[in-house]
Structures are given as structure tokens and as C-alpha cells.
Design a protein around this motif. Sequence first.
Motif, PDB file in Angstrom:
ATOM      1  N   VAL A 119       0.888  -1.154   0.000  1.00  0.00           N
ATOM      2  CA  VAL A 119       0.000   0.000   0.000  1.00  0.00           C
ATOM      3  C   VAL A 119       0.932   1.210   0.000  1.00  0.00           C
ATOM      4  O   VAL A 119       1.702   1.392   0.959  1.00  0.00           O
ATOM      5  CB  VAL A 119      -0.918   0.015   1.236  1.00  0.00           C
ATOM      6  N   ARG A 120       0.910   1.944  -1.094  1.00  0.00           N
ATOM      7  CA  ARG A 120       1.874   3.019  -1.316  1.00  0.00           C
ATOM      8  C   ARG A 120       3.277   2.424  -1.243  1.00  0.00           C
ATOM      9  O   ARG A 120       3.566   1.459  -1.931  1.00  0.00           O
ATOM     10  CB  ARG A 120       1.652   4.158  -0.338  1.00  0.00           C
ATOM     11  N   PHE A 157       1.320  -6.052   1.607  1.00  0.00           N
ATOM     12  CA  PHE A 157       0.133  -6.876   1.840  1.00  0.00           C
ATOM     13  C   PHE A 157       0.192  -8.238   1.148  1.00  0.00           C
ATOM     14  O   PHE A 157      -0.575  -9.131   1.495  1.00  0.00           O
ATOM     15  CB  PHE A 157      -1.168  -6.136   1.491  1.00  0.00           C
ATOM     16  N   ALA A 158       1.118  -8.432   0.212  1.00  0.00           N
ATOM     17  CA  ALA A 158       1.247  -9.741  -0.442  1.00  0.00           C
ATOM     18  C   ALA A 158       2.624  -9.862  -1.073  1.00  0.00           C
ATOM     19  O   ALA A 158       3.255  -8.850  -1.414  1.00  0.00           O
ATOM     20  CB  ALA A 158       0.163  -9.919  -1.503  1.00  0.00           C
ATOM     21  N   THR A 159       3.068 -11.099  -1.253  1.00  0.00           N
ATOM     22  CA  THR A 159       4.341 -11.362  -1.904  1.00  0.00           C
ATOM     23  C   THR A 159       4.302 -12.708  -2.616  1.00  0.00           C
ATOM     24  O   THR A 159       3.610 -13.626  -2.174  1.00  0.00           O
ATOM     25  CB  THR A 159       5.513 -11.334  -0.892  1.00  0.00           C
ATOM     26  N   ALA A 209      -3.628 -11.284   6.461  1.00  0.00           N
ATOM     27  CA  ALA A 209      -5.001 -11.777   6.621  1.00  0.00           C
ATOM     28  C   ALA A 209      -5.592 -11.239   7.915  1.00  0.00           C
ATOM     29  O   ALA A 209      -4.874 -11.048   8.903  1.00  0.00           O
ATOM     30  CB  ALA A 209      -5.023 -13.303   6.621  1.00  0.00           C
ATOM     31  N   PRO A 210      -6.895 -11.017   7.924  1.00  0.00           N
ATOM     32  CA  PRO A 210      -7.540 -10.576   9.165  1.00  0.00           C
ATOM     33  C   PRO A 210      -7.542 -11.713  10.189  1.00  0.00           C
ATOM     34  O   PRO A 210      -7.376 -12.886   9.827  1.00  0.00           O
ATOM     35  CB  PRO A 210      -8.955 -10.206   8.714  1.00  0.00           C
ATOM     36  N   TYR A 263      -5.188  -6.533   1.598  1.00  0.00           N
ATOM     37  CA  TYR A 263      -5.114  -5.077   1.442  1.00  0.00           C
ATOM     38  C   TYR A 263      -5.866  -4.394   2.575  1.00  0.00           C
ATOM     39  O   TYR A 263      -5.340  -3.486   3.227  1.00  0.00           O
ATOM     40  CB  TYR A 263      -5.695  -4.702   0.076  1.00  0.00           C
ATOM     41  N   ARG A 264      -7.085  -4.833   2.830  1.00  0.00           N
ATOM     42  CA  ARG A 264      -7.896  -4.230   3.884  1.00  0.00           C
ATOM     43  C   ARG A 264      -7.252  -4.381   5.259  1.00  0.00           C
ATOM     44  O   ARG A 264      -7.450  -3.547   6.139  1.00  0.00           O
ATOM     45  CB  ARG A 264      -9.292  -4.849   3.906  1.00  0.00           C
ATOM     46  N   THR A 265      -6.474  -5.446   5.445  1.00  0.00           N
ATOM     47  CA  THR A 265      -5.827  -5.697   6.726  1.00  0.00           C
ATOM     48  C   THR A 265      -4.767  -4.644   7.048  1.00  0.00           C
ATOM     49  O   THR A 265      -4.572  -4.303   8.214  1.00  0.00           O
ATOM     50  CB  THR A 265      -5.199  -7.111   6.735  1.00  0.00           C
TER      51      THR A 265
END
Length: 121
Positions: free
Chosen positions: A32-33, A38-40, A56-57, A105-107
Motif C-alpha cells: 500500500v503506497r 500486503f502480499a508477496t 489476513a484478518p 489489502y484491507r488488513t
Amino acid sequence: MKKADLARLRALCLALPEATERVSHGEPAWFVRKAPQFATLADRHHDDRVSFWAAAPPGAQQDWVQRDPGRFFVPPYVGGRGWIGVHLDVPQDWNDVADIVEDAYRTVAPKTLIARLDDGE
């Protein structure tokens, strides 16, 4: 790994508001920016499997792994923080992958960007 799978994962990640991609630990990673991540991708980096790892939430990691341990796993290093691993070298339901990417992303994203996502951006 199939180039089409990487392209599909990349498109899901970069479709999110202000998501960026850069190499981290020798693999494509999404942020994010400039941060947080958030992922790899993990292309045989830690084992002989192609996978991606995502934030993950709370409770999601356990739910996914219980649902299908052939596709989902607890990744090394970040698994203790609740991240989920997704094997990409097995048949995938890309709707599940899209859900995991959006949840990741939301996490980590700030509320202002989550609001933009909720507004359909």
C-alpha cells in the motif's frame, strides 16, 4: 509458475487503490503506497512450491487452511502474524484468490484507502 498466473495475481493486487509493486527478497511484492506490504510471491524461494503469501484478518488463516490444506498453508516467517499462504502450483479458484488479496489489502491499508475501495474505486 505460469506467466498468466503471475499476471492475474499482479492485476488483482495493482487494481487496489494506491497499490504498488516492487521486488522484495528477490520476488515481486505488493504494498500500500511504499509500505506496508500486503502480499508477496514465493516462487520456490523457501521450498519447491510456487505460492503467494498475504496478510489476513484475524481468524482467516485458520479458516482457509482448514477449508483446503492442499491449497492453503501457514507460511514461514509471517505465518505467526496471521498471514496466509496460497499454493499456485495447484488448480485455483481465482475468486478465492481475489478475496484473499482484497482482505490482505484491507488488513494493512489506512481507512481512507479502504473507503475509496468501498466506494468502488
